[in-house]
Design a protein around this motif. Structure first.
Motif, PDB file in Angstrom:
ATOM      1  N   VAL A 178      49.367  93.774  73.629  1.00  0.00           N
ATOM      2  CA  VAL A 178      48.543  92.883  73.099  1.00  0.00           C
ATOM      3  C   VAL A 178      49.101  92.684  71.615  1.00  0.00           C
ATOM      4  O   VAL A 178      49.045  94.005  70.754  1.00  0.00           O
ATOM      5  CB  VAL A 178      47.125  93.630  73.147  1.00  0.00           C
ATOM      6  CG1 VAL A 178      46.212  92.558  72.167  1.00  0.00           C
ATOM      7  CG2 VAL A 178      46.639  93.591  74.521  1.00  0.00           C
ATOM      8  N   THR A 196      46.306  90.355  66.289  1.00  0.00           N
ATOM      9  CA  THR A 196      45.400  89.173  66.368  1.00  0.00           C
ATOM     10  C   THR A 196      45.980  87.971  65.779  1.00  0.00           C
ATOM     11  O   THR A 196      45.801  86.709  66.046  1.00  0.00           O
ATOM     12  CB  THR A 196      43.872  89.525  65.862  1.00  0.00           C
ATOM     13  OG1 THR A 196      43.563  90.521  66.667  1.00  0.00           O
ATOM     14  CG2 THR A 196      43.096  88.287  65.845  1.00  0.00           C
ATOM     15  N   SER A 197      46.467  88.086  64.487  1.00  0.00           N
ATOM     16  CA  SER A 197      47.134  86.934  63.586  1.00  0.00           C
ATOM     17  C   SER A 197      48.079  86.336  64.499  1.00  0.00           C
ATOM     18  O   SER A 197      48.246  84.900  64.367  1.00  0.00           O
ATOM     19  CB  SER A 197      47.552  87.293  62.303  1.00  0.00           C
ATOM     20  OG  SER A 197      48.554  88.436  62.507  1.00  0.00           O
ATOM     21  N   ILE A 222      48.535  86.237  67.735  1.00  0.00           N
ATOM     22  CA  ILE A 222      47.990  85.457  68.839  1.00  0.00           C
ATOM     23  C   ILE A 222      47.360  84.240  68.279  1.00  0.00           C
ATOM     24  O   ILE A 222      47.587  83.001  68.974  1.00  0.00           O
ATOM     25  CB  ILE A 222      46.875  86.035  69.586  1.00  0.00           C
ATOM     26  CG1 ILE A 222      47.487  87.535  70.280  1.00  0.00           C
ATOM     27  CG2 ILE A 222      45.911  85.575  70.569  1.00  0.00           C
ATOM     28  CD1 ILE A 222      46.495  88.550  70.605  1.00  0.00           C
ATOM     29  N   GLN A 223      46.581  84.095  67.345  1.00  0.00           N
ATOM     30  CA  GLN A 223      46.027  82.866  66.510  1.00  0.00           C
ATOM     31  C   GLN A 223      47.142  82.040  66.418  1.00  0.00           C
ATOM     32  O   GLN A 223      47.077  80.709  66.637  1.00  0.00           O
ATOM     33  CB  GLN A 223      45.249  83.073  65.520  1.00  0.00           C
ATOM     34  CG  GLN A 223      43.987  83.984  65.809  1.00  0.00           C
ATOM     35  CD  GLN A 223      43.406  84.530  64.668  1.00  0.00           C
ATOM     36  OE1 GLN A 223      43.586  84.600  63.335  1.00  0.00           O
ATOM     37  NE2 GLN A 223      42.032  84.763  64.829  1.00  0.00           N
ATOM     38  N   ALA A 261      45.302  90.834  77.014  1.00  0.00           N
ATOM     39  CA  ALA A 261      45.651  89.714  76.081  1.00  0.00           C
ATOM     40  C   ALA A 261      44.929  88.441  76.737  1.00  0.00           C
ATOM     41  O   ALA A 261      44.261  88.251  77.593  1.00  0.00           O
ATOM     42  CB  ALA A 261      46.984  89.311  76.167  1.00  0.00           C
TER      43      ALA A 261
END
Length: 132
Positions: free
Chosen positions: A119, A122-123, A125-126, A47
């Motif tokens: 992990v 992505t969305s 994490i952003q 991550a």
């Protein structure tokens, strides 16, 4: 703990106690992230640096919903103690706004990232890093 696949509609409240729940938060759909369970595959890897620390802070600043009871880490408890009754525990969710959706995650998500190589999408994490 309850398992929900990442990026599926949030139904924890409807599944457990609130028949009139809408699945919305501040007018946007609420979706699941990080509801992991032993025996179910999840995305693993490295991550972004600092993600676990931000999620750990968010477990204090973005607590949105108290869960029913304590939820132990299913990976630590089974590996170390041979049962699900031990290991790190969580009692709440964190909710994070992410543009046109909001994310609901168990507060153990920081532990999953740090100790078990989870992990998140992505969305998510952003959204987390933008909210930090």
């Amino acid at each position: 703990m309850t398992y929900y696949e990442d990026l599926t509609p949030y139904t924890y409240d409807r599944d457990n106690w609130a028949g009139d729940a809408t699945g919305l938060w501040h007018g946007v759909p609420l979706i699941n992230v990080g509801w992991l369970e032993r025996g179910r595959p999840y995305e693993q890897g490295d991550a972004p640096s600092g993600l676990a620390a931000v999620l750990s802070r968010m477990s204090r600043t973005h607590r949105a919903q108290q869960t029913r009871g304590f939820h132990s880490c299913p990976f630590c408890a089974s590996r170390i103690f041979g049962s699900r009754a031990s290991g790190p525990q969580g009692t709440a969710e964190i909710w994070v706004m992410g543009g046109d959706v909001a994310y609901a995650a168990p507060e153990l998500i920081a532990h999953y990232v740090e100790a078990h190589g989870y992990v998140p999408p992505t969305s998510f994490i952003q959204a987390v890093l933008a909210a930090a």
